[in-house]
Scaffold this motif. Structure first.
Motif, PDB file in Angstrom:
ATOM      1  N   ASP A 127      -7.490   5.914  10.036  1.00 38.19           N
ATOM      2  CA  ASP A 127      -8.083   5.515   8.761  1.00 38.19           C
ATOM      3  C   ASP A 127      -9.591   5.358   8.857  1.00 38.19           C
ATOM      4  O   ASP A 127     -10.135   5.024   9.905  1.00 38.19           O
ATOM      5  CB  ASP A 127      -7.510   4.169   8.285  1.00 38.19           C
ATOM      6  CG  ASP A 127      -6.191   4.299   7.575  1.00 38.19           C
ATOM      7  OD1 ASP A 127      -5.735   5.433   7.340  1.00 38.19           O
ATOM      8  OD2 ASP A 127      -5.606   3.252   7.247  1.00 38.19           O
TER       9      ASP A 127
ATOM     10  N   MET B  91       0.834  -1.164   0.000  1.00 37.47           N
ATOM     11  CA  MET B  91       0.000   0.000   0.000  1.00 37.47           C
ATOM     12  C   MET B  91       0.889   1.241   0.000  1.00 37.47           C
ATOM     13  O   MET B  91       1.841   1.321   0.755  1.00 37.47           O
ATOM     14  CB  MET B  91      -0.907  -0.014   1.231  1.00 37.47           C
ATOM     15  CG  MET B  91      -1.634   1.274   1.424  1.00 37.47           C
ATOM     16  SD  MET B  91      -2.830   1.236   2.747  1.00 37.47           S
ATOM     17  CE  MET B  91      -4.111   0.339   1.913  1.00 37.47           C
TER      18      MET B  91
ATOM     19  N   VAL C  62      -9.231  -2.921   3.600  1.00 38.44           N
ATOM     20  CA  VAL C  62      -8.519  -4.104   4.084  1.00 38.44           C
ATOM     21  C   VAL C  62      -8.192  -3.887   5.559  1.00 38.44           C
ATOM     22  O   VAL C  62      -7.367  -3.032   5.893  1.00 38.44           O
ATOM     23  CB  VAL C  62      -7.231  -4.349   3.268  1.00 38.44           C
ATOM     24  CG1 VAL C  62      -6.483  -5.563   3.792  1.00 38.44           C
ATOM     25  CG2 VAL C  62      -7.546  -4.490   1.789  1.00 38.44           C
ATOM     26  N   SER C  63      -8.838  -4.644   6.426  1.00 35.48           N
ATOM     27  CA  SER C  63      -8.680  -4.406   7.863  1.00 35.48           C
ATOM     28  C   SER C  63      -7.227  -4.512   8.313  1.00 35.48           C
ATOM     29  O   SER C  63      -6.798  -3.777   9.194  1.00 35.48           O
ATOM     30  CB  SER C  63      -9.560  -5.358   8.667  1.00 35.48           C
ATOM     31  OG  SER C  63      -9.235  -6.703   8.382  1.00 35.48           O
ATOM     32  N   GLY C  64      -6.463  -5.395   7.715  1.00 39.06           N
ATOM     33  CA  GLY C  64      -5.065  -5.552   8.084  1.00 39.06           C
ATOM     34  C   GLY C  64      -4.176  -4.395   7.660  1.00 39.06           C
ATOM     35  O   GLY C  64      -3.054  -4.271   8.135  1.00 39.06           O
ATOM     36  N   ASP C  65      -4.665  -3.535   6.777  1.00 35.27           N
ATOM     37  CA  ASP C  65      -3.904  -2.369   6.315  1.00 35.27           C
ATOM     38  C   ASP C  65      -4.247  -1.098   7.084  1.00 35.27           C
ATOM     39  O   ASP C  65      -3.658  -0.051   6.832  1.00 35.27           O
ATOM     40  CB  ASP C  65      -4.158  -2.106   4.828  1.00 35.27           C
ATOM     41  CG  ASP C  65      -3.516  -3.131   3.927  1.00 35.27           C
ATOM     42  OD1 ASP C  65      -2.644  -3.895   4.402  1.00 35.27           O
ATOM     43  OD2 ASP C  65      -3.888  -3.178   2.734  1.00 35.27           O
TER      44      ASP C  65
ATOM     45  N   ARG D  94      -6.928  -1.367  15.365  1.00 34.63           N
ATOM     46  CA  ARG D  94      -5.819  -0.703  14.665  1.00 34.63           C
ATOM     47  C   ARG D  94      -6.031   0.809  14.565  1.00 34.63           C
ATOM     48  O   ARG D  94      -5.214   1.506  14.003  1.00 34.63           O
ATOM     49  CB  ARG D  94      -5.639  -1.329  13.296  1.00 34.63           C
ATOM     50  CG  ARG D  94      -5.230  -2.810  13.384  1.00 34.63           C
ATOM     51  CD  ARG D  94      -5.180  -3.469  12.035  1.00 34.63           C
ATOM     52  NE  ARG D  94      -4.097  -2.966  11.231  1.00 34.63           N
ATOM     53  CZ  ARG D  94      -2.876  -3.500  11.161  1.00 34.63           C
ATOM     54  NH1 ARG D  94      -2.612  -4.575  11.865  1.00 34.63           N
ATOM     55  NH2 ARG D  94      -1.958  -2.976  10.388  1.00 34.63           N
TER      56      ARG D  94
ATOM     57  N   THR E  24      -9.159   2.720   3.734  1.00 34.17           N
ATOM     58  CA  THR E  24      -8.852   1.378   3.245  1.00 34.17           C
ATOM     59  C   THR E  24     -10.070   0.479   3.433  1.00 34.17           C
ATOM     60  O   THR E  24     -10.924   0.749   4.270  1.00 34.17           O
ATOM     61  CB  THR E  24      -7.630   0.761   3.952  1.00 34.17           C
ATOM     62  OG1 THR E  24      -7.322  -0.502   3.344  1.00 34.17           O
ATOM     63  CG2 THR E  24      -7.869   0.566   5.441  1.00 34.17           C
TER      64      THR E  24
ATOM     65  N   ARG F 146       1.428   5.114   0.857  1.00 32.39           N
ATOM     66  CA  ARG F 146       0.920   6.138   1.772  1.00 32.39           C
ATOM     67  C   ARG F 146       1.803   7.371   1.655  1.00 32.39           C
ATOM     68  O   ARG F 146       3.011   7.260   1.530  1.00 32.39           O
ATOM     69  CB  ARG F 146       0.976   5.649   3.211  1.00 32.39           C
ATOM     70  CG  ARG F 146       0.123   4.449   3.485  1.00 32.39           C
ATOM     71  CD  ARG F 146      -1.017   4.845   4.329  1.00 32.39           C
ATOM     72  NE  ARG F 146      -1.816   3.686   4.679  1.00 32.39           N
ATOM     73  CZ  ARG F 146      -2.955   3.790   5.291  1.00 32.39           C
ATOM     74  NH1 ARG F 146      -3.418   4.967   5.633  1.00 32.39           N
ATOM     75  NH2 ARG F 146      -3.661   2.727   5.576  1.00 32.39           N
TER      76      ARG F 146
ATOM     77  N   LEU G  38      -4.354   1.893   9.464  1.00 28.30           N
ATOM     78  CA  LEU G  38      -3.463   2.646  10.348  1.00 28.30           C
ATOM     79  C   LEU G  38      -4.338   3.555  11.209  1.00 28.30           C
ATOM     80  O   LEU G  38      -5.467   3.874  10.828  1.00 28.30           O
ATOM     81  CB  LEU G  38      -2.479   3.488   9.537  1.00 28.30           C
ATOM     82  CG  LEU G  38      -1.465   2.719   8.707  1.00 28.30           C
ATOM     83  CD1 LEU G  38      -0.594   3.696   7.915  1.00 28.30           C
ATOM     84  CD2 LEU G  38      -0.600   1.831   9.584  1.00 28.30           C
TER      85      LEU G  38
END
Length: 100
Positions: free
Chosen positions: A44, A1, A36-39, A66, A34, A3, A41
């Motif tokens: 977000d 990703m 995508v939960s794993g992305d 997150r 985003t 940023r 920050l």
């Protein structure tokens, strides 16, 4: 990703006004987006898109830990997630993501 190094955020209230949807806690600063939960920050806006096998809103707990704010599609998710979590509830999260 990819940023940017520096981000000037917007309040979730400004975003809600632009999208013409209500939000309770208007001061939370949003600095990225985003689906995508794993992305996610901190800061977000997490979009919970419906998918073929899972609904993205089912990953809101991971996104929340997150540091995310989120967008959900429709009222069935509002009762489960929006009570204790700042949420923009919209009917079409994909269109909303494109407009935000």
């Amino acid at each position: 990703m990819i940023r940017p190094f520096e981000v000037q955020g917007k309040s979730i209230g400004e975003i809600a006004d632009f999208l013409d949807v209500p939000i309770a806690d208007r001061e939370i600063q949003i600095t990225g987006m985003t689906h995508v939960s794993g992305d996610v920050l901190p800061g977000d806006l997490f979009f919970g898109f419906p998918g073929a096998n899972f609904h993205g809103a089912s990953f809101v707990d991971e996104a929340r830990t997150r540091g995310a704010g989120r967008v959900s599609d429709g009222y069935r998710w509002r009762e489960k997630f929006a009570k204790n979590f700042p949420a923009l509830v919209v009917t079409d999260p994909r269109r909303t993501a494109g407009n935000a």
